[in-house]
Enzyme design. Structure first.
Site, PDB file in Angstrom:
ATOM      1  N   ASN A  42       9.384  -9.273 -39.237  1.00  0.00           N
ATOM      2  CA  ASN A  42       9.804  -8.157 -40.089  1.00  0.00           C
ATOM      3  C   ASN A  42       8.776  -7.940 -41.197  1.00  0.00           C
ATOM      4  O   ASN A  42       8.170  -8.891 -41.701  1.00  0.00           O
ATOM      5  CB  ASN A  42      11.218  -8.355 -40.647  1.00  0.00           C
ATOM      6  CG  ASN A  42      11.438  -9.669 -41.360  1.00  0.00           C
ATOM      7  OD1 ASN A  42      10.890 -10.709 -40.980  1.00  0.00           O
ATOM      8  ND2 ASN A  42      12.233  -9.636 -42.408  1.00  0.00           N
ATOM      9  N   CYS A  53      11.853  -4.013 -38.668  1.00  0.00           N
ATOM     10  CA  CYS A  53      12.423  -5.256 -38.146  1.00  0.00           C
ATOM     11  C   CYS A  53      11.466  -5.921 -37.151  1.00  0.00           C
ATOM     12  O   CYS A  53      10.636  -5.261 -36.520  1.00  0.00           O
ATOM     13  CB  CYS A  53      13.732  -4.973 -37.422  1.00  0.00           C
ATOM     14  SG  CYS A  53      15.050  -4.387 -38.482  1.00  0.00           S
ATOM     15  N   GLU A  55      12.100  -7.124 -34.213  1.00  0.00           N
ATOM     16  CA  GLU A  55      12.280  -6.686 -32.823  1.00  0.00           C
ATOM     17  C   GLU A  55      11.431  -5.462 -32.529  1.00  0.00           C
ATOM     18  O   GLU A  55      10.782  -5.360 -31.486  1.00  0.00           O
ATOM     19  CB  GLU A  55      13.752  -6.321 -32.564  1.00  0.00           C
ATOM     20  CG  GLU A  55      14.715  -7.477 -32.664  1.00  0.00           C
ATOM     21  CD  GLU A  55      15.240  -7.712 -34.065  1.00  0.00           C
ATOM     22  OE1 GLU A  55      14.525  -7.443 -35.048  1.00  0.00           O
ATOM     23  OE2 GLU A  55      16.381  -8.186 -34.176  1.00  0.00           O
ATOM     24  N   CYS A  88      19.826  -5.485 -35.411  1.00  0.00           N
ATOM     25  CA  CYS A  88      20.514  -4.376 -36.083  1.00  0.00           C
ATOM     26  C   CYS A  88      20.698  -3.219 -35.107  1.00  0.00           C
ATOM     27  O   CYS A  88      20.124  -3.198 -34.011  1.00  0.00           O
ATOM     28  CB  CYS A  88      19.729  -3.935 -37.314  1.00  0.00           C
ATOM     29  SG  CYS A  88      18.283  -2.934 -36.929  1.00  0.00           S
TER      30      CYS A  88
HETATM   31  N1  THU Z   1      15.808  -7.613 -39.820  1.00  0.00           N
HETATM   32  C1  THU Z   1      15.116  -7.800 -38.664  1.00  0.00           C
HETATM   33  O1  THU Z   1      13.905  -8.078 -38.675  1.00  0.00           O
HETATM   34  N2  THU Z   1      15.792  -7.659 -37.493  1.00  0.00           N
HETATM   35  C2  THU Z   1      17.112  -7.308 -37.411  1.00  0.00           C
HETATM   36  O2  THU Z   1      17.582  -6.978 -36.336  1.00  0.00           O
HETATM   37  C3  THU Z   1      17.942  -7.326 -38.610  1.00  0.00           C
HETATM   38  C4  THU Z   1      17.205  -7.228 -39.881  1.00  0.00           C
HETATM   39  C5  THU Z   1      15.079  -7.748 -41.081  1.00  0.00           C
HETATM   40  C6  THU Z   1      14.967  -6.461 -41.845  1.00  0.00           C
HETATM   41  C7  THU Z   1      14.823  -6.961 -43.252  1.00  0.00           C
HETATM   42  O3  THU Z   1      13.447  -7.241 -43.481  1.00  0.00           O
HETATM   43  C8  THU Z   1      15.596  -8.268 -43.276  1.00  0.00           C
HETATM   44  O4  THU Z   1      15.758  -8.653 -41.919  1.00  0.00           O
HETATM   45  C9  THU Z   1      16.970  -8.188 -43.927  1.00  0.00           C
HETATM   46  O5  THU Z   1      17.719  -7.144 -43.405  1.00  0.00           O
END
Ligand code: THU
Length: 133
Positions: A42, A53, A55, A88
């Site tokens: 992320n 994110c 993913e 998410c």
């Molecule tokens: N985040 C991800 O990298 N993947 C997800 O599916 C959920 C959220 C990251 C986004 C942000 O930088 C941190 O996690 C908190 O939401």
């Protein structure tokens, strides 16, 4: 294919997370059928809506490297969230377009335990190109 190398890579790339705001670190690693692993973390921004994110970082990188969804064997997600690393909603939508429908997704806890689901299970009844005119 075995997921051990993919799990190691997901833990490794999680350390690269740029997350000065949430302090949450996420790593995603995609095992290709040719044995290459494409990974991503992320990446946050002071303009919060621009955070990306792990993913999506990994999936966009796999496309940028010339891979197609048919080339993907499995995906591993890890984070320092409480419990399993659940993608998410935005990532599920992107995963539904760029992962094979039956691709195993391993959603890890920090202790290495995981839940394994497909994108069909994570995002049923989804919107796709089939819905476009
Ligand atoms: N985040 C991800 O990298 N993947 C997800 O599916 C959920 C959220 C990251 C986004 C942000 O930088 C941190 O996690 C908190 O939401």
């Amino acid at each position: 294919m075995d997921n051990k190398l993919t799990i190691d890579k997901a833990f490794e790339v999680m350390k690269n997370a740029y997350a000065p705001y949430s302090l949450c670190h996420v790593g995603a690693a995609i095992m290709m059928k040719d044995g290459n692993i494409i990974s991503g973390c992320n990446v946050e921004n002071a303009s919060y809506g621009l955070c990306n994110c792990a993913e999506r970082t990994a999936l966009f990188s796999s496309i940028s490297n010339g891979y197609k969804k048919e080339d993907i064997d499995h995906m591993v997600l890890v984070s320092d969230f409480k419990g399993d690393t659940r993608p998410c909603g935005a990532c599920r939508q992107v995963m539904s377009e760029l992962l094979p429908f039956n691709c195993p997704i391993y959603m890890l806890n920090l202790d290495g335990s995981f839940t394994k689901l497909t994108i069909q299970e994570l995002l049923p009844y989804s919107f796709s190109s089939k819905d476009l005119k």
